[in-house]
Design a protein around this motif. Structure first.
Motif, PDB file in Angstrom:
ATOM      1  N   PHE A   6      44.633  29.902  31.972  1.00 39.25           N
ATOM      2  CA  PHE A   6      45.559  30.615  31.134  1.00 39.25           C
ATOM      3  C   PHE A   6      45.523  32.077  31.155  1.00 39.25           C
ATOM      4  O   PHE A   6      44.246  32.611  31.731  1.00 39.25           O
ATOM      5  CB  PHE A   6      45.629  30.032  29.695  1.00 39.25           C
ATOM      6  CG  PHE A   6      44.236  30.505  29.005  1.00 39.25           C
ATOM      7  CD1 PHE A   6      44.096  31.634  28.150  1.00 39.25           C
ATOM      8  CD2 PHE A   6      43.028  29.679  29.026  1.00 39.25           C
ATOM      9  CE1 PHE A   6      42.854  31.903  27.643  1.00 39.25           C
ATOM     10  CE2 PHE A   6      41.980  29.963  28.532  1.00 39.25           C
ATOM     11  CZ  PHE A   6      41.881  31.260  27.628  1.00 39.25           C
ATOM     12  N   GLU A   7      46.443  32.788  30.758  1.00 35.41           N
ATOM     13  CA  GLU A   7      46.232  34.333  30.796  1.00 35.41           C
ATOM     14  C   GLU A   7      45.816  34.778  29.381  1.00 35.41           C
ATOM     15  O   GLU A   7      46.287  34.100  28.633  1.00 35.41           O
ATOM     16  CB  GLU A   7      47.618  35.056  31.234  1.00 35.41           C
ATOM     17  CG  GLU A   7      48.227  34.641  32.649  1.00 35.41           C
ATOM     18  CD  GLU A   7      47.279  35.244  33.720  1.00 35.41           C
ATOM     19  OE1 GLU A   7      46.663  36.308  33.509  1.00 35.41           O
ATOM     20  OE2 GLU A   7      46.902  34.705  34.697  1.00 35.41           O
ATOM     21  N   ASP A  31      32.513  18.711  29.269  1.00 37.96           N
ATOM     22  CA  ASP A  31      33.815  18.529  29.183  1.00 37.96           C
ATOM     23  C   ASP A  31      34.527  19.749  28.538  1.00 37.96           C
ATOM     24  O   ASP A  31      34.090  20.707  28.074  1.00 37.96           O
ATOM     25  CB  ASP A  31      34.157  17.495  28.010  1.00 37.96           C
ATOM     26  CG  ASP A  31      33.252  15.750  28.399  1.00 37.96           C
ATOM     27  OD1 ASP A  31      33.546  15.744  29.761  1.00 37.96           O
ATOM     28  OD2 ASP A  31      32.869  15.041  27.356  1.00 37.96           O
ATOM     29  N   TRP A  32      35.996  19.671  28.622  1.00 37.60           N
ATOM     30  CA  TRP A  32      36.558  20.910  28.232  1.00 37.60           C
ATOM     31  C   TRP A  32      37.788  20.418  27.479  1.00 37.60           C
ATOM     32  O   TRP A  32      38.262  19.235  27.196  1.00 37.60           O
ATOM     33  CB  TRP A  32      37.420  21.273  29.483  1.00 37.60           C
ATOM     34  CG  TRP A  32      36.351  22.309  30.300  1.00 37.60           C
ATOM     35  CD1 TRP A  32      35.513  21.870  31.341  1.00 37.60           C
ATOM     36  CD2 TRP A  32      36.417  23.591  30.485  1.00 37.60           C
ATOM     37  NE1 TRP A  32      34.849  22.817  31.946  1.00 37.60           N
ATOM     38  CE2 TRP A  32      35.464  24.107  31.690  1.00 37.60           C
ATOM     39  CE3 TRP A  32      37.048  24.703  30.070  1.00 37.60           C
ATOM     40  CZ2 TRP A  32      35.276  25.349  31.965  1.00 37.60           C
ATOM     41  CZ3 TRP A  32      36.959  25.927  30.376  1.00 37.60           C
ATOM     42  CH2 TRP A  32      36.058  26.235  31.153  1.00 37.60           C
ATOM     43  N   VAL A  33      38.371  21.452  26.357  1.00 37.78           N
ATOM     44  CA  VAL A  33      39.555  21.204  25.522  1.00 37.78           C
ATOM     45  C   VAL A  33      40.376  22.060  25.939  1.00 37.78           C
ATOM     46  O   VAL A  33      40.332  23.479  26.002  1.00 37.78           O
ATOM     47  CB  VAL A  33      38.982  21.226  24.187  1.00 37.78           C
ATOM     48  CG1 VAL A  33      40.379  21.193  23.391  1.00 37.78           C
ATOM     49  CG2 VAL A  33      38.353  20.041  23.665  1.00 37.78           C
ATOM     50  N   GLY A  34      41.553  21.873  26.044  1.00 45.98           N
ATOM     51  CA  GLY A  34      42.856  22.949  26.249  1.00 45.98           C
ATOM     52  C   GLY A  34      43.829  22.758  25.479  1.00 45.98           C
ATOM     53  O   GLY A  34      44.223  21.664  24.736  1.00 45.98           O
ATOM     54  N   GLY A  43      45.468  28.099  26.453  1.00 45.92           N
ATOM     55  CA  GLY A  43      43.952  28.391  26.038  1.00 45.92           C
ATOM     56  C   GLY A  43      42.942  27.303  26.472  1.00 45.92           C
ATOM     57  O   GLY A  43      43.560  26.134  26.300  1.00 45.92           O
ATOM     58  N   SER A  44      41.842  27.447  26.523  1.00 50.19           N
ATOM     59  CA  SER A  44      40.805  26.206  26.976  1.00 50.19           C
ATOM     60  C   SER A  44      39.456  26.844  26.398  1.00 50.19           C
ATOM     61  O   SER A  44      39.335  27.877  26.439  1.00 50.19           O
ATOM     62  CB  SER A  44      40.920  25.782  28.211  1.00 50.19           C
ATOM     63  OG  SER A  44      40.556  26.939  29.143  1.00 50.19           O
ATOM     64  N   ARG A  45      38.437  25.654  26.441  1.00 51.54           N
ATOM     65  CA  ARG A  45      37.136  26.224  26.069  1.00 51.54           C
ATOM     66  C   ARG A  45      36.291  25.203  26.594  1.00 51.54           C
ATOM     67  O   ARG A  45      36.460  23.967  26.694  1.00 51.54           O
ATOM     68  CB  ARG A  45      36.865  26.206  24.579  1.00 51.54           C
ATOM     69  CG  ARG A  45      35.444  26.438  24.327  1.00 51.54           C
ATOM     70  CD  ARG A  45      35.051  27.839  24.274  1.00 51.54           C
ATOM     71  NE  ARG A  45      35.765  28.527  23.306  1.00 51.54           N
ATOM     72  CZ  ARG A  45      36.014  29.833  23.295  1.00 51.54           C
ATOM     73  NH1 ARG A  45      35.439  30.522  24.513  1.00 51.54           N
ATOM     74  NH2 ARG A  45      36.544  30.508  22.742  1.00 51.54           N
ATOM     75  N   ASN A  46      35.267  25.393  27.343  1.00 53.53           N
ATOM     76  CA  ASN A  46      34.163  24.482  27.769  1.00 53.53           C
ATOM     77  C   ASN A  46      33.546  23.991  26.220  1.00 53.53           C
ATOM     78  O   ASN A  46      33.322  24.905  25.576  1.00 53.53           O
ATOM     79  CB  ASN A  46      33.326  25.149  28.562  1.00 53.53           C
ATOM     80  CG  ASN A  46      32.094  24.059  28.733  1.00 53.53           C
ATOM     81  OD1 ASN A  46      30.882  24.684  28.754  1.00 53.53           O
ATOM     82  ND2 ASN A  46      32.336  23.171  29.630  1.00 53.53           N
ATOM     83  N   GLY A  55      27.298  24.800  15.747  1.00 54.02           N
ATOM     84  CA  GLY A  55      27.774  23.566  16.465  1.00 54.02           C
ATOM     85  C   GLY A  55      29.342  23.244  16.347  1.00 54.02           C
ATOM     86  O   GLY A  55      29.715  22.409  16.895  1.00 54.02           O
ATOM     87  N   ILE A  56      30.204  24.320  15.574  1.00 55.02           N
ATOM     88  CA  ILE A  56      31.764  24.206  15.625  1.00 55.02           C
ATOM     89  C   ILE A  56      32.255  25.134  16.650  1.00 55.02           C
ATOM     90  O   ILE A  56      32.168  26.214  16.666  1.00 55.02           O
ATOM     91  CB  ILE A  56      31.731  24.564  14.200  1.00 55.02           C
ATOM     92  CG1 ILE A  56      31.234  23.488  13.338  1.00 55.02           C
ATOM     93  CG2 ILE A  56      33.446  24.256  14.104  1.00 55.02           C
ATOM     94  CD1 ILE A  56      31.584  23.982  11.761  1.00 55.02           C
ATOM     95  N   CYS A  57      32.698  24.173  17.595  1.00 51.81           N
ATOM     96  CA  CYS A  57      33.738  24.941  18.730  1.00 51.81           C
ATOM     97  C   CYS A  57      34.973  25.613  18.303  1.00 51.81           C
ATOM     98  O   CYS A  57      35.674  24.552  17.713  1.00 51.81           O
ATOM     99  CB  CYS A  57      33.687  24.038  19.911  1.00 51.81           C
ATOM    100  SG  CYS A  57      32.024  23.969  20.649  1.00 51.81           S
ATOM    101  N   ASP A  58      35.579  26.491  18.976  1.00 49.29           N
ATOM    102  CA  ASP A  58      36.811  26.842  18.783  1.00 49.29           C
ATOM    103  C   ASP A  58      37.667  26.996  20.280  1.00 49.29           C
ATOM    104  O   ASP A  58      36.745  26.948  21.298  1.00 49.29           O
ATOM    105  CB  ASP A  58      36.762  28.412  18.155  1.00 49.29           C
ATOM    106  CG  ASP A  58      36.435  29.449  19.313  1.00 49.29           C
ATOM    107  OD1 ASP A  58      35.498  29.063  20.190  1.00 49.29           O
ATOM    108  OD2 ASP A  58      36.976  30.525  19.399  1.00 49.29           O
ATOM    109  N   VAL A  59      38.806  26.595  20.145  1.00 46.88           N
ATOM    110  CA  VAL A  59      39.679  26.729  21.365  1.00 46.88           C
ATOM    111  C   VAL A  59      40.583  27.969  21.007  1.00 46.88           C
ATOM    112  O   VAL A  59      41.439  27.837  20.023  1.00 46.88           O
ATOM    113  CB  VAL A  59      40.494  25.348  21.191  1.00 46.88           C
ATOM    114  CG1 VAL A  59      41.487  25.492  22.484  1.00 46.88           C
ATOM    115  CG2 VAL A  59      39.545  24.198  21.624  1.00 46.88           C
TER     116      VAL A  59
END
Length: 176
Positions: A6-7, A31-34, A43-46, A55-59
Protein backbone atom coordinates in the motif's frame (compact mmCIF):
# COMPACT_ATOMS: atom_id res chain seq x y z
CA UNK A 1 3.01 -10.40 0.95
CA UNK A 2 2.30 -9.21 -2.57
CA UNK A 3 -1.38 -8.38 -1.97
CA UNK A 4 -0.54 -6.32 1.13
CA UNK A 5 1.42 -3.50 -0.55
CA UNK A 6 0.00 0.00 0.00
CA UNK A 7 0.95 3.66 -0.29
CA UNK A 8 1.41 5.90 2.73
CA UNK A 9 -1.13 8.71 3.22
CA UNK A 10 -1.35 11.59 5.68
CA UNK A 11 -4.97 10.49 6.28
CA UNK A 12 -4.66 7.43 8.50
CA UNK A 13 -6.16 5.46 11.34
CA UNK A 14 -4.77 2.57 13.37
CA UNK A 15 -7.04 -0.37 14.20
CA UNK A 16 -5.80 -2.18 17.33
CA UNK A 17 -6.69 -5.84 17.93
CA UNK A 18 -6.37 -7.63 21.26
CA UNK A 19 -5.89 -10.86 19.31
CA UNK A 20 -5.76 -12.14 15.74
CA UNK A 21 -6.41 -15.81 15.09
CA UNK A 22 -6.92 -18.46 12.44
CA UNK A 23 -9.67 -20.79 13.56
CA UNK A 24 -9.02 -19.70 17.16
CA UNK A 25 -5.20 -20.18 17.02
CA UNK A 26 -3.04 -17.05 17.45
CA UNK A 27 -1.21 -15.74 14.40
CA UNK A 28 2.56 -16.25 14.39
CA UNK A 29 5.32 -13.69 13.96
CA UNK A 30 5.55 -14.62 10.25
CA UNK A 31 1.87 -13.90 9.50
CA UNK A 32 0.48 -10.59 8.23
CA UNK A 33 -2.80 -8.69 8.55
CA UNK A 34 -3.96 -6.42 5.73
CA UNK A 35 -6.73 -3.81 5.67
CA UNK A 36 -8.79 -3.33 2.51
CA UNK A 37 -11.28 -0.98 0.93
CA UNK A 38 -12.94 -3.38 -1.49
CA UNK A 39 -10.05 -5.07 -3.30
CA UNK A 40 -7.57 -2.23 -2.60
CA UNK A 41 -5.03 -2.76 0.16
CA UNK A 42 -5.01 0.35 2.39
CA UNK A 43 -2.63 -0.89 5.09
CA UNK A 44 -0.87 -3.94 6.49
CA UNK A 45 1.24 -5.10 9.41
CA UNK A 46 3.50 -8.04 10.15
CA UNK A 47 1.83 -9.70 13.17
CA UNK A 48 4.78 -10.05 15.53
CA UNK A 49 3.31 -9.34 18.97
CA UNK A 50 6.82 -9.04 20.43
CA UNK A 51 7.15 -5.80 18.41
CA UNK A 52 3.71 -4.47 19.39
CA UNK A 53 2.93 -2.31 22.40
CA UNK A 54 1.94 -4.58 25.31
CA UNK A 55 1.28 -7.42 22.84
CA UNK A 56 -1.58 -5.52 21.17
CA UNK A 57 -0.82 -4.96 17.49
CA UNK A 58 -2.28 -2.32 15.24
CA UNK A 59 -3.04 -2.28 11.54
CA UNK A 60 -2.56 1.06 9.76
CA UNK A 61 -5.57 1.96 7.60
CA UNK A 62 -4.87 4.74 5.09
CA UNK A 63 -7.44 7.22 3.82
CA UNK A 64 -7.86 9.01 0.52
CA UNK A 65 -5.91 12.25 0.19
CA UNK A 66 -6.25 14.45 -2.92
CA UNK A 67 -2.61 15.57 -2.48
CA UNK A 68 -1.46 11.97 -3.03
CA UNK A 69 -3.58 11.16 -6.08
CA UNK A 70 -3.62 8.93 -7.95
CA UNK A 71 -2.02 6.72 -5.28
CA UNK A 72 -4.74 7.00 -2.63
CA UNK A 73 -7.83 7.67 -4.77
CA UNK A 74 -9.53 4.35 -3.77
CA UNK A 75 -8.49 4.50 -0.12
CA UNK A 76 -10.85 4.86 2.87
CA UNK A 77 -13.37 7.68 3.18
CA UNK A 78 -14.95 8.76 6.47
CA UNK A 79 -17.69 6.33 7.51
CA UNK A 80 -16.53 3.37 5.40
CA UNK A 81 -15.71 0.13 7.20
CA UNK A 82 -12.46 -1.58 6.19
CA UNK A 83 -12.31 -5.31 5.63
CA UNK A 84 -9.35 -7.42 6.68
CA UNK A 85 -7.34 -10.33 5.31
CA UNK A 86 -4.68 -12.51 6.88
CA UNK A 87 -1.63 -13.90 5.11
CA UNK A 88 -0.79 -17.25 6.73
CA UNK A 89 2.93 -17.62 6.04
CA UNK A 90 3.04 -21.31 7.00
CA UNK A 91 0.39 -22.11 4.36
CA UNK A 92 1.39 -19.33 1.92
CA UNK A 93 -2.34 -18.49 1.79
CA UNK A 94 -4.52 -15.38 2.05
CA UNK A 95 -7.73 -15.59 4.08
CA UNK A 96 -10.62 -13.23 4.64
CA UNK A 97 -10.81 -12.28 8.31
CA UNK A 98 -13.76 -11.13 10.42
CA UNK A 99 -13.36 -8.44 13.07
CA UNK A 100 -15.42 -8.88 16.23
CA UNK A 101 -16.99 -5.50 15.46
CA UNK A 102 -17.27 -3.21 12.44
CA UNK A 103 -15.76 0.20 13.15
CA UNK A 104 -16.21 2.96 10.55
CA UNK A 105 -13.01 4.63 9.41
CA UNK A 106 -12.10 8.22 10.27
CA UNK A 107 -8.73 9.91 10.08
CA UNK A 108 -6.71 9.67 13.31
CA UNK A 109 -9.08 7.04 14.78
CA UNK A 110 -7.54 4.40 17.04
CA UNK A 111 -10.27 1.85 17.77
CA UNK A 112 -9.53 -1.11 20.03
CA UNK A 113 -11.24 -4.24 18.74
CA UNK A 114 -11.33 -7.50 20.67
CA UNK A 115 -10.56 -10.03 17.94
CA UNK A 116 -9.80 -10.57 14.28
CA UNK A 117 -10.45 -14.17 13.28
CA UNK A 118 -10.19 -16.34 10.18
CA UNK A 119 -12.35 -19.43 9.82
CA UNK A 120 -10.56 -21.20 6.94
CA UNK A 121 -13.40 -23.59 6.07
CA UNK A 122 -15.64 -20.66 5.13
CA UNK A 123 -12.94 -19.12 2.91
CA UNK A 124 -11.97 -22.40 1.23
CA UNK A 125 -15.55 -23.48 0.53
CA UNK A 126 -16.21 -20.30 -1.41
CA UNK A 127 -12.88 -19.75 -3.14
CA UNK A 128 -11.41 -17.22 -0.73
CA UNK A 129 -13.97 -14.45 -1.39
CA UNK A 130 -16.23 -15.08 1.54
CA UNK A 131 -17.45 -13.74 4.84
CA UNK A 132 -19.67 -14.68 7.71
CA UNK A 133 -22.85 -12.68 7.42
CA UNK A 134 -24.64 -11.07 10.36
CA UNK A 135 -26.44 -14.33 11.02
CA UNK A 136 -23.24 -16.38 11.22
CA UNK A 137 -23.66 -18.06 7.83
CA UNK A 138 -20.74 -18.42 5.45
CA UNK A 139 -21.55 -16.39 2.33
CA UNK A 140 -19.52 -15.50 -0.71
CA UNK A 141 -19.04 -13.24 -3.65
CA UNK A 142 -17.58 -9.83 -4.25
CA UNK A 143 -20.84 -7.93 -3.82
CA UNK A 144 -21.23 -4.98 -1.50
CA UNK A 145 -21.93 -6.92 1.68
CA UNK A 146 -23.16 -4.79 4.53
CA UNK A 147 -22.75 -6.02 8.09
CA UNK A 148 -26.45 -6.05 9.01
CA UNK A 149 -28.00 -6.66 5.60
CA UNK A 150 -29.27 -10.10 6.66
CA UNK A 151 -31.06 -8.91 9.81
CA UNK A 152 -34.44 -7.22 9.56
CA UNK A 153 -35.57 -4.23 11.64
CA UNK A 154 -36.82 -6.55 14.39
CA UNK A 155 -33.46 -8.32 14.69
CA UNK A 156 -34.61 -11.49 12.91
CA UNK A 157 -32.07 -13.24 10.70
CA UNK A 158 -33.28 -13.30 7.10
CA UNK A 159 -36.55 -11.84 8.37
CA UNK A 160 -38.92 -9.72 6.33
CA UNK A 161 -40.06 -7.36 9.10
CA UNK A 162 -43.17 -9.54 9.47
CA UNK A 163 -42.92 -9.14 13.26
CA UNK A 164 -43.31 -5.36 12.94
CA UNK A 165 -46.73 -3.77 13.12
CA UNK A 166 -47.86 -0.64 11.28
CA UNK A 167 -46.64 1.60 14.11
CA UNK A 168 -43.08 0.28 13.79
CA UNK A 169 -43.31 -1.92 16.88
CA UNK A 170 -41.66 -5.36 16.90
CA UNK A 171 -43.69 -8.07 18.63
CA UNK A 172 -45.38 -5.41 20.72
CA UNK A 173 -42.04 -4.01 21.99
CA UNK A 174 -41.35 -0.37 21.18
CA UNK A 175 -38.30 0.28 18.97
CA UNK A 176 -37.53 3.42 20.96
Amino acid sequence: PELFVFEQSSQQAFYYFNSATIDGVDLTEDDWVGAFNGEVCVGSRNWDIDNCGNGICDVPVMGANPSYEPYTVDYMQAGQVPSFKVFDASENTYYDAVASEDVPWSSLAQPLIDNLNVVPDCNEDLGGYSYYDSCGVCSGGNSGHEANSDIDDCGVCYGDNADMDCAGVCNGDSLI
